[in-house]
Enzyme design. Structure first.
Site, mmCIF file in Angstrom:
data_model
loop_
_atom_site.group_PDB
_atom_site.id
_atom_site.type_symbol
_atom_site.label_atom_id
_atom_site.label_comp_id
_atom_site.label_asym_id
_atom_site.label_seq_id
_atom_site.Cartn_x
_atom_site.Cartn_y
_atom_site.Cartn_z
ATOM 1 C CG ASP A 256 38.234 43.943 48.874
ATOM 2 O OD1 ASP A 256 37.100 43.841 48.370
ATOM 3 O OD2 ASP A 256 39.147 43.111 48.685
ATOM 4 C CD GLU A 280 33.538 42.615 50.241
ATOM 5 O OE1 GLU A 280 32.983 42.062 49.277
ATOM 6 O OE2 GLU A 280 34.770 42.577 50.435
#
Length: 476
Positions: A256, A280
């Site tokens: 993330d 990400e």
């Protein structure tokens, strides 16, 4: 990470495939209607079959086209601790459809306890088995239910990827921080698991500096320069990474908000822990994506392709599919997607799924698209085509504002395919050059009833329905 909670309107995306009579093209013969015994013949609207998968119970086995990833959640899935059971109950169907891996939301206890989506992590070792932050279970369920899900996935020959949030933490107690000159919420000495306890020196600003690449949302920003933090994240035998892999049995990682720390963090995690990884990096610049993937030794979500698809399919500009994307730079490090829990801007999703499931890269399917919003049989058909036909390099054959035709050139005896995407309001036809000499081809979506034979110079005419796609390969 959920940046903005989007208000999504459920769209009635009834994707209708039509067919017409064509002079000089005969309907299929009884022999042509025969399909391999293991292929399900799901009927299209006009009674002709298209290929979707195996007819009997079959664990996932990667085909020549590779694998497909399912994002096994969406933002604000139902609370109440039943999500792990919900996903577990779908694994057999997903495996039968040809899905080879599932990405789960952050699995450990977060500040908001039973109401958290997991992106505010407190205790990396509490998977719903400690009473802290107001609950024992997480929003998704108990540790035992998570372990049962992972065991079931492995029994289906599917991999399970964990969402790893290591940029920031939340839920610590207040303590005096001499580097700030006031109190900060950085005292994690009381985490119930007793593992990876933290204090102010494990977060910026601290003895290692004032900041790293980026903080998020005002949360305490974890300091990866601190050897103590490194040891607990990936170094020691019971580090977060090794515990997730060796004890919880996760197979890979979705990192993330990797803008918040250097790519060396993911690279070091990968070299110490192993497993598949994807970052990400929310950036449409393909140069930035490629730089990060190379330095992180990791795959990256292809945001360049994501925004190009929105422009192409929603704005009537299919020419932009000629532009550069991560899957073109390095398909082995590109994870393609049409929507996820953070962003859902593409309206013509079926055209976008036809694109990513016929092109290079590792395609991802969003849970709500598959289970709630789109035509599951059509998606299963595309998954089958991806797994069985989408092989080899890609050659773009034709583009204009409304039409796009590309050829997968095949590999190791697999014939590849030709995909025709038509965003206009009428049927279209094109002569294109294939890799096949004097061989009959067909549309594996069942949209067209043409069964043309390629010429000796490999040219053939194909067609595509309005606002639709057709996918052609050898009739075998």
């Amino acid at each position: 990470m959920k940046k903005t909670q989007f208000l999504l309107v459920a769209l009635a995306l009834g994707f209708v495939f039509s067919c017409r009579e064509n002079d000089g093209i005969t309907d299929e013969t009884p022999d042509q209607k025969e399909v391999h015994s293991k292929i399900v013949n799901v009927t299209s609207h006009d009674g002709r079959p298209f290929s979707t998968g195996t007819s009997s119970y079959a664990k996932f086995v990667a085909g020549p086209g590779g694998s497909v990833l399912m994002q096994g959640f969406y933002w604000d899935v139902p609370d109440g601790g039943n999500w792990w059971n919900t996903v577990k109950g779908k694994l057999t169907d997903w495996s039968n459809a040809g899905i080879g891996a599932v990405w789960l939301p952050p699995a450990s206890k977060a500040q908001n306890g039973a109401y958290s989506m997991g992106y505010d992590p407190t205790d990396y070792y509490d998977f719903g088995n400690y009473n802290q932050n107001g609950s024992i279970e997480t929003r998704f369920g108990s540790r035992a239910e998570l372990e049962a899900l992972i065991t079931k996935a492995h029994a289906e020959n599917m991999q399970v990827y964990a969402d790893i949030v290591i940029n920031h933490n939340s839920g610590g107690q207040s303590e005096y921080n001499p580097y700030v000159g006031s109190n900060t919420w950085t005292n994690f000495s009381g985490v119930a698991s007793g593992k990876f306890t933290r204090n102010y020196n494990d977060f910026y600003k601290n003895a290692y500096g004032n900041n790293d690449e980026g903080a998020f949302g005002g949360f305490p920003d974890l300091c990866h320069a601190n050897p103590y933090v490194q040891d607990w994240l990936w170094g020691r035998d019971d580090s977060v990474g090794k515990y997730y892999k060796n004890v919880m049995k996760f197979d890979g990682w979705r990192f993330d908000y990797v803008k918040g720390f250097g790519p060396w963090v993911v690279s070091t995690w990968n070299s110490n822990v192993g497993g598949f990884s994807v970052g990400e990096l929310w950036d449409s610049n393909v140069n930035t994506l490629e730089w990060w993937a190379n330095n992180a030794n990791s795959s990256v979500f292809d945001f360049a392709a994501y925004y190009k698809m929105d422009d192409a399919f929603d704005n009537g500009n299919l020419n932009v599919l000629n532009d550069d994307m991560m899957w073109k730079r390095n398909p082995f490090k590109a994870v393609t997607f049409v929507a996820n829990h953070d962003t859902d801007i593409i309206y013509n999703k079926m055209l976008a799924y036809a694109y990513i499931l016929t092109h290079e890269g590792y395609p991802t399917i969003f849970y709500r698209d598959y289970e709630e919003w789109l035509n599951k049989e059509r998606l299963n058909n595309l998954i089958w085509i991806h797994n069985n036909k989408a092989t080899g390099t890609t050659s773009i054959l034709y583009t204009d504002n409304d039409e796009y035709i590309a050829r997968r050139n095949g590999y190791n005896g697999n014939p590849g395919l030709v995909v025709y995407i038509n965003n206009s309001s009428s049927w279209q036809e094109r002569w294109i050059q294939t890799n096949w000499t004097s061989q009959q081809i067909k549309d594996f979506t069942g949209s067209s009833n043409w069964y043309p034979t390629t010429q000796s110079d490999k040219w053939v005419k194909i067609q595509c329905a309005p606002k639709s796609y057709s996918i052609w390969s050898l009739n075998q």
